[in-house]
Design an enzyme around this catalytic site. Structure first.
Site, PDB file in Angstrom:
ATOM      1  CE  LYS A   1     -22.824 -45.678   9.700  1.00  0.00           C
ATOM      2  NZ  LYS A   1     -22.036 -46.861  10.080  1.00  0.00           N
TER       3      LYS A   1
ATOM      4  CE1 TYR B   1     -18.079 -44.902   6.253  1.00  0.00           C
ATOM      5  CE2 TYR B   1     -19.414 -44.841   4.278  1.00  0.00           C
ATOM      6  CZ  TYR B   1     -19.315 -44.914   5.648  1.00  0.00           C
ATOM      7  OH  TYR B   1     -20.450 -44.994   6.419  1.00  0.00           O
TER       8      TYR B   1
ATOM      9  CG  ASN C   1     -22.722 -49.158  12.867  1.00  0.00           C
ATOM     10  OD1 ASN C   1     -23.100 -48.409  11.978  1.00  0.00           O
ATOM     11  ND2 ASN C   1     -21.450 -49.327  13.162  1.00  0.00           N
TER      12      ASN C   1
ATOM     13  CG  HIS D   1     -20.138 -41.432  10.598  1.00  0.00           C
ATOM     14  ND1 HIS D   1     -18.953 -42.119  10.693  1.00  0.00           N
ATOM     15  CD2 HIS D   1     -19.810 -40.109  10.492  1.00  0.00           C
ATOM     16  CE1 HIS D   1     -17.950 -41.256  10.633  1.00  0.00           C
ATOM     17  NE2 HIS D   1     -18.444 -40.026  10.498  1.00  0.00           N
TER      18      HIS D   1
ATOM     19  CD  GLU E   1     -16.417 -37.637   9.491  1.00  0.00           C
ATOM     20  OE1 GLU E   1     -15.958 -38.786   9.328  1.00  0.00           O
ATOM     21  OE2 GLU E   1     -17.113 -37.316  10.492  1.00  0.00           O
TER      22      GLU E   1
END
Length: 150
Positions: free
Chosen positions: A10, A50, A113, A116, A127
């Protein structure tokens, strides 16, 4: 059984200069990198990625964050790669992530975080097809494969 999974570093991982360290963890485990690209995520792609969270109050902040800076999108291949990747990554909440995991070692906040990873084989397939064209995936075998698997 050989599987494929989608992994994305990310914006916070890219900005913090952790791309190499994160890739190294998957390579050290013995998984095969079959696709890699650095990209600026469009709002449309972010919303599709998302969409499972569309009705949740944090949806817009997820989309804003993932489009705020480049990401590194990858596809990794290997036996049990989906489950093993989740262990390498660590718990979604970094404060609950075990030391030795990516999130356990480098994160303190759930909203930042770093990474992913697909949570199931079906999710990975969805994905991967969302982020990569079929021709962007490289099928190849490491010459050292015989030293990793029976």
């Amino acid at each position: 059984m050989v599987e494929r999974t989608f992994i994305m570093i990310k914006p916070d991982g890219v900005q913090r200069g952790l791309v190499g360290e994160i890739i190294k963890r998957f390579e050290n485990k013995g998984f095969t990198l079959v696709a890699l690209k650095m990209m600026q995520v469009s709002r449309e792609l972010a919303e599709k990625h998302y969409e499972v969270h569309k009705e949740k109050p944090f949806f817009n902040s997820l989309v804003e964050f993932i489009t705020s800076s480049p990401v590194v999108a990858m596809v990794w291949e290997g036996e049990g790669v989906v489950a093993a990747s989740r262990k390498i990554i660590g718990a979604t909440d970094p404060l609950a992530a075990e030391p030795g995991t990516i999130r356990g070692d480098y994160c303190i906040n759930i909203g930042r975080n770093l990474i992913h990873g697909s949570d199931a084989i079906e999710t990975a397939q969805r994905e991967i097809s969302l982020w990569f064209k079929e021709e962007e995936l490289c099928s190849w075998q490491k010459t050292m494969s015989c030293w990793l698997q029976e």
